[in-house]
Write a protein that holds these residues in place. Sequence first.
Motif, PDB file in Angstrom:
ATOM      1  N   PHE A 197      24.030  21.984  42.999  1.00 56.39           N
ATOM      2  CA  PHE A 197      24.510  22.826  44.095  1.00 56.39           C
ATOM      3  C   PHE A 197      23.485  23.045  45.203  1.00 56.39           C
ATOM      4  N   VAL A 198      22.200  23.193  44.825  1.00 56.73           N
ATOM      5  CA  VAL A 198      21.185  23.526  45.826  1.00 56.73           C
ATOM      6  C   VAL A 198      19.914  22.705  45.609  1.00 56.73           C
ATOM      7  N   LEU A 204      15.945  30.011  43.826  1.00 59.76           N
ATOM      8  CA  LEU A 204      17.104  30.901  43.681  1.00 59.76           C
ATOM      9  C   LEU A 204      16.993  31.714  42.401  1.00 59.76           C
ATOM     10  N   GLY A 205      16.590  31.055  41.308  1.00 57.53           N
ATOM     11  CA  GLY A 205      16.417  31.753  40.039  1.00 57.53           C
ATOM     12  C   GLY A 205      15.367  32.840  40.123  1.00 57.53           C
ATOM     13  N   PRO A 252      21.952  13.857  48.360  1.00 59.47           N
ATOM     14  CA  PRO A 252      23.340  14.366  48.356  1.00 59.47           C
ATOM     15  C   PRO A 252      23.646  15.232  49.580  1.00 59.47           C
ATOM     16  N   THR A 253      24.655  14.853  50.326  1.00 55.89           N
ATOM     17  CA  THR A 253      24.979  15.567  51.569  1.00 55.89           C
ATOM     18  C   THR A 253      25.659  16.908  51.337  1.00 55.89           C
ATOM     19  N   ASP A 254      26.240  17.097  50.133  1.00 58.00           N
ATOM     20  CA  ASP A 254      26.941  18.349  49.856  1.00 58.00           C
ATOM     21  C   ASP A 254      26.048  19.392  49.200  1.00 58.00           C
ATOM     22  N   ARG A 255      24.794  19.050  48.987  1.00 62.32           N
ATOM     23  CA  ARG A 255      23.859  19.985  48.359  1.00 62.32           C
ATOM     24  C   ARG A 255      23.304  20.942  49.411  1.00 62.32           C
ATOM     25  N   PRO A 260      24.519  28.243  46.711  1.00 61.91           N
ATOM     26  CA  PRO A 260      25.608  27.283  46.524  1.00 61.91           C
ATOM     27  C   PRO A 260      26.769  27.502  47.494  1.00 61.91           C
ATOM     28  N   TYR A 261      27.207  26.413  48.112  1.00 61.51           N
ATOM     29  CA  TYR A 261      28.379  26.371  48.999  1.00 61.51           C
ATOM     30  C   TYR A 261      28.167  27.094  50.333  1.00 61.51           C
TER      31      TYR A 261
END
Length: 263
Positions: A197-198, A204-205, A252-255, A260-261
């Motif tokens: 996702f990222v 983030l964690g 990855p282009t969606d990462r 996330p998102y």
Amino acid sequence: MHWYTGNTVYDTVLTLAFAFAAFVIVGSFFAQSSYGRFSSTNLGFNLNPKLGWWLMEIPATVVFLVVYLTGPNRFEPTSLVLAAIWLLHYANRGWFFPLAIRQVPGKRSTFNISVIVMGMLVTSMHGYLNGALFSQDYFGQYGTEWLTDPRFLVGLVVYLCGFGLLISSESIVRNLRDKNNPGAAEYRIPFGGGFRFVTSPAYLGELIAWSGFALLTWALPGVVILLITAGNLIPRAFATHQWYREKFTDYPTDRKALVPYLV
């Protein structure tokens, strides 16, 4: 200065910690801390990452224990639970993580001495503020009933979720480098876990974990470390995301960078 607990030394250190948090947040707009992929030789002497990380994080254990063990409530159940959470975090950050780093043989230029000095300042203040808070219990809030308080329970769940994400993400990155041939590839694209996702799930964690810690302690020292962590890691996460996109054409282009998102 006794605006928070009434203890002059404690409140002065807390004030300095908030001032340092402001310095980190403002400074992050101008430059990244000089370690890892953003290291620079322009700031003077550098150390290898194993030694650099250990020196930077060790005060969080040593200072905390020295201060905690001198407090009158050091053996109270809630104080012991809070201390255990602290020691769990820094057993990983100050001891396991530095020892487990798989570094390129002979590489020394990834941890600047300026980062170590500032890091030791932060972890020393951090260790003192929480060690004293848990064992002195300035506000009388850490009786056994605190262990069933919704703030503690929700905060603990949030903390453990963040800590779990941090551990798993660091493991994925560490295992990208062959322990038998650590110089084979210095950087590769990580996959799996939070990396689905990222770009920076470990950051983030860390942010989630310290958010949980601030909640479960319900005290300003938790807010200070969250601000310092955010000031350092949020801009670094965006810079890291950009670095990966520039270095790897098949990234990855969606990462997303950090959330996330979203972003």
